[in-house]
Design a protein around this motif. Sequence first.
Motif, PDB file in Angstrom:
ATOM      1  N   LEU A   1       0.835  -1.206   0.000  1.00 26.03           N
ATOM      2  CA  LEU A   1       0.000   0.000   0.000  1.00 26.03           C
ATOM      3  C   LEU A   1       0.870   1.258   0.000  1.00 26.03           C
ATOM      4  N   ASN A   2       1.743   1.375   0.990  1.00 29.62           N
ATOM      5  CA  ASN A   2       2.558   2.576   1.184  1.00 29.62           C
ATOM      6  C   ASN A   2       4.019   2.205   1.352  1.00 29.62           C
ATOM      7  N   TYR A   3       4.865   3.199   1.185  1.00 30.88           N
ATOM      8  CA  TYR A   3       6.300   3.043   1.436  1.00 30.88           C
ATOM      9  C   TYR A   3       6.599   3.238   2.927  1.00 30.88           C
ATOM     10  N   THR A   4       5.785   4.049   3.587  1.00 32.94           N
ATOM     11  CA  THR A   4       6.004   4.389   4.999  1.00 32.94           C
ATOM     12  C   THR A   4       4.739   4.120   5.815  1.00 32.94           C
ATOM     13  N   GLU A   5       4.793   4.472   7.077  1.00 31.95           N
ATOM     14  CA  GLU A   5       3.626   4.335   7.956  1.00 31.95           C
ATOM     15  C   GLU A   5       2.812   5.631   8.055  1.00 31.95           C
ATOM     16  N   TYR A   6       3.225   6.670   7.325  1.00 32.33           N
ATOM     17  CA  TYR A   6       2.455   7.916   7.345  1.00 32.33           C
ATOM     18  C   TYR A   6       1.034   7.650   6.857  1.00 32.33           C
ATOM     19  N   GLU A   7       0.068   8.297   7.501  1.00 32.61           N
ATOM     20  CA  GLU A   7      -1.325   8.112   7.058  1.00 32.61           C
ATOM     21  C   GLU A   7      -1.567   8.775   5.709  1.00 32.61           C
ATOM     22  N   PHE A   8      -1.042   9.989   5.558  1.00 32.23           N
ATOM     23  CA  PHE A   8      -1.260  10.729   4.307  1.00 32.23           C
ATOM     24  C   PHE A   8       0.022  10.726   3.466  1.00 32.23           C
ATOM     25  N   GLU A   9       0.377   9.538   3.031  1.00 32.55           N
ATOM     26  CA  GLU A   9       1.514   9.400   2.105  1.00 32.55           C
ATOM     27  C   GLU A   9       0.968   9.427   0.683  1.00 32.55           C
TER      28      GLU A   9
ATOM     29  N   VAL B   1       3.600  16.880 -20.540  1.00 27.95           N
ATOM     30  CA  VAL B   1       3.941  15.845 -19.579  1.00 27.95           C
ATOM     31  C   VAL B   1       2.926  16.013 -18.456  1.00 27.95           C
ATOM     32  N   THR B   2       2.325  14.913 -18.038  1.00 25.33           N
ATOM     33  CA  THR B   2       1.207  14.951 -17.092  1.00 25.33           C
ATOM     34  C   THR B   2       1.584  14.152 -15.853  1.00 25.33           C
ATOM     35  N   ALA B   3       1.316  14.706 -14.684  1.00 27.53           N
ATOM     36  CA  ALA B   3       1.623  14.008 -13.435  1.00 27.53           C
ATOM     37  C   ALA B   3       0.385  13.937 -12.559  1.00 27.53           C
ATOM     38  N   ALA B   4       0.383  12.933 -11.701  1.00 29.02           N
ATOM     39  CA  ALA B   4      -0.694  12.798 -10.718  1.00 29.02           C
ATOM     40  C   ALA B   4      -0.083  12.476  -9.362  1.00 29.02           C
ATOM     41  N   ALA B   5      -0.808  12.845  -8.320  1.00 33.00           N
ATOM     42  CA  ALA B   5      -0.446  12.492  -6.948  1.00 33.00           C
ATOM     43  C   ALA B   5      -1.696  11.908  -6.297  1.00 33.00           C
ATOM     44  N   VAL B   6      -1.525  10.821  -5.574  1.00 30.55           N
ATOM     45  CA  VAL B   6      -2.671  10.128  -4.974  1.00 30.55           C
ATOM     46  C   VAL B   6      -2.355   9.705  -3.543  1.00 30.55           C
ATOM     47  N   ILE B   7      -3.277  10.026  -2.636  1.00 36.35           N
ATOM     48  CA  ILE B   7      -3.232   9.491  -1.269  1.00 36.35           C
ATOM     49  C   ILE B   7      -4.351   8.452  -1.179  1.00 36.35           C
ATOM     50  N   LEU B   8      -3.989   7.216  -0.867  1.00 38.59           N
ATOM     51  CA  LEU B   8      -4.987   6.145  -0.724  1.00 38.59           C
ATOM     52  C   LEU B   8      -5.266   5.883   0.757  1.00 38.59           C
ATOM     53  N   PRO B   9      -6.501   5.456   1.087  1.00 39.46           N
ATOM     54  CA  PRO B   9      -6.791   5.114   2.488  1.00 39.46           C
ATOM     55  C   PRO B   9      -6.068   3.827   2.890  1.00 39.46           C
ATOM     56  N   LYS B  10      -5.851   3.675   4.178  1.00 39.47           N
ATOM     57  CA  LYS B  10      -5.158   2.489   4.702  1.00 39.47           C
ATOM     58  C   LYS B  10      -5.914   1.200   4.390  1.00 39.47           C
ATOM     59  N   THR B  11      -7.206   1.331   4.133  1.00 41.41           N
ATOM     60  CA  THR B  11      -8.035   0.144   3.872  1.00 41.41           C
ATOM     61  C   THR B  11      -8.094  -0.221   2.381  1.00 41.41           C
ATOM     62  N   PHE B  12      -7.395   0.552   1.549  1.00 37.79           N
ATOM     63  CA  PHE B  12      -7.526   0.355   0.099  1.00 37.79           C
ATOM     64  C   PHE B  12      -6.961  -0.992  -0.343  1.00 37.79           C
ATOM     65  N   LYS B  13      -7.761  -1.671  -1.185  1.00 43.96           N
ATOM     66  CA  LYS B  13      -7.304  -2.916  -1.805  1.00 43.96           C
ATOM     67  C   LYS B  13      -7.827  -2.944  -3.226  1.00 43.96           C
ATOM     68  N   ASN B  14      -7.011  -3.449  -4.140  1.00 43.68           N
ATOM     69  CA  ASN B  14      -7.459  -3.648  -5.516  1.00 43.68           C
ATOM     70  C   ASN B  14      -6.539  -4.663  -6.175  1.00 43.68           C
ATOM     71  N   SER B  15      -7.118  -5.735  -6.694  1.00 41.09           N
ATOM     72  CA  SER B  15      -6.308  -6.832  -7.248  1.00 41.09           C
ATOM     73  C   SER B  15      -5.795  -6.543  -8.653  1.00 41.09           C
ATOM     74  N   ILE B  16      -6.409  -5.573  -9.336  1.00 42.21           N
ATOM     75  CA  ILE B  16      -6.006  -5.273 -10.728  1.00 42.21           C
ATOM     76  C   ILE B  16      -4.923  -4.202 -10.772  1.00 42.21           C
ATOM     77  N   LEU B  17      -4.978  -3.254  -9.836  1.00 40.23           N
ATOM     78  CA  LEU B  17      -4.119  -2.066  -9.891  1.00 40.23           C
ATOM     79  C   LEU B  17      -2.640  -2.439  -9.963  1.00 40.23           C
ATOM     80  N   ASN B  18      -1.966  -1.853 -10.960  1.00 41.77           N
ATOM     81  CA  ASN B  18      -0.544  -2.086 -11.183  1.00 41.77           C
ATOM     82  C   ASN B  18      -0.002  -0.883 -11.946  1.00 41.77           C
ATOM     83  N   ASP B  19       1.288  -0.896 -12.201  1.00 41.11           N
ATOM     84  CA  ASP B  19       1.929   0.088 -13.068  1.00 41.11           C
ATOM     85  C   ASP B  19       1.092   0.221 -14.344  1.00 41.11           C
TER      86      ASP B  19
END
Length: 199
Positions: free
Chosen positions: A4-12, A27-45
């Motif tokens: 899920l995250n690289y660290t234990e920060y809640e808002f990483e 060139v387009t960039a995005a930033a995303v904060i996911l909840p600690k409960t987030f799960k998704n089996s498809i999500l990948n690069d």
Amino acid sequence: MLALNYTEYEFECGTDEAGRGCLAGPVTAAAVILPKTFKNSILNDSKQLSEKKRDLLKPIIELEAVSYGVAHVFPDKIDEINILNASIHAMQLSIAKLNPKAEFISVDGNRFKPYLDVPYETIIKGDGKYLNIAAASILAKTYRDEYMNIIHKEFPMYNWKQNKGYPTKEHRAAIKKYGPTKYHRLSFRLLPDQLKLEV
């Protein structure tokens, strides 16, 4: 399975860009904060997923994310500051849109510049390791593709709907025939040496 995250920060936040190697478009960039409960089996690069799967994931990420931001940096700015700086600038612009703000930034790749006083880490191939970076890669790619589809209607001869501005043979042949547009990055080598534009 991605972590899920690289660290234990809640808002990483994870951040990534799309379109760095293109000859045209932003060139387009995005930033995303996911909840600690987030799960998704498809999500990948995003590069590992089909367009259909990316389009399926985009509204899921937007709905379930704690916060997300997306930013384009356009060719005139890319030409002014170079593509590396433009990529970092796009990531920082996307991070600035987050609410709540990021407590930590996980960056895909190996280059970044400090953003305010927020701690960060660069992670090579992070979009294949962490869900928040993978989610950012999906949003960056899908938002950029949408933009390229819009400008394709203005200049259909370059077939950006298909090649998204990347240096395909077809795209380069169109540049040779019609010349560059206002959407091309003039600081890039638009044609190989043997196909130089007659100026």
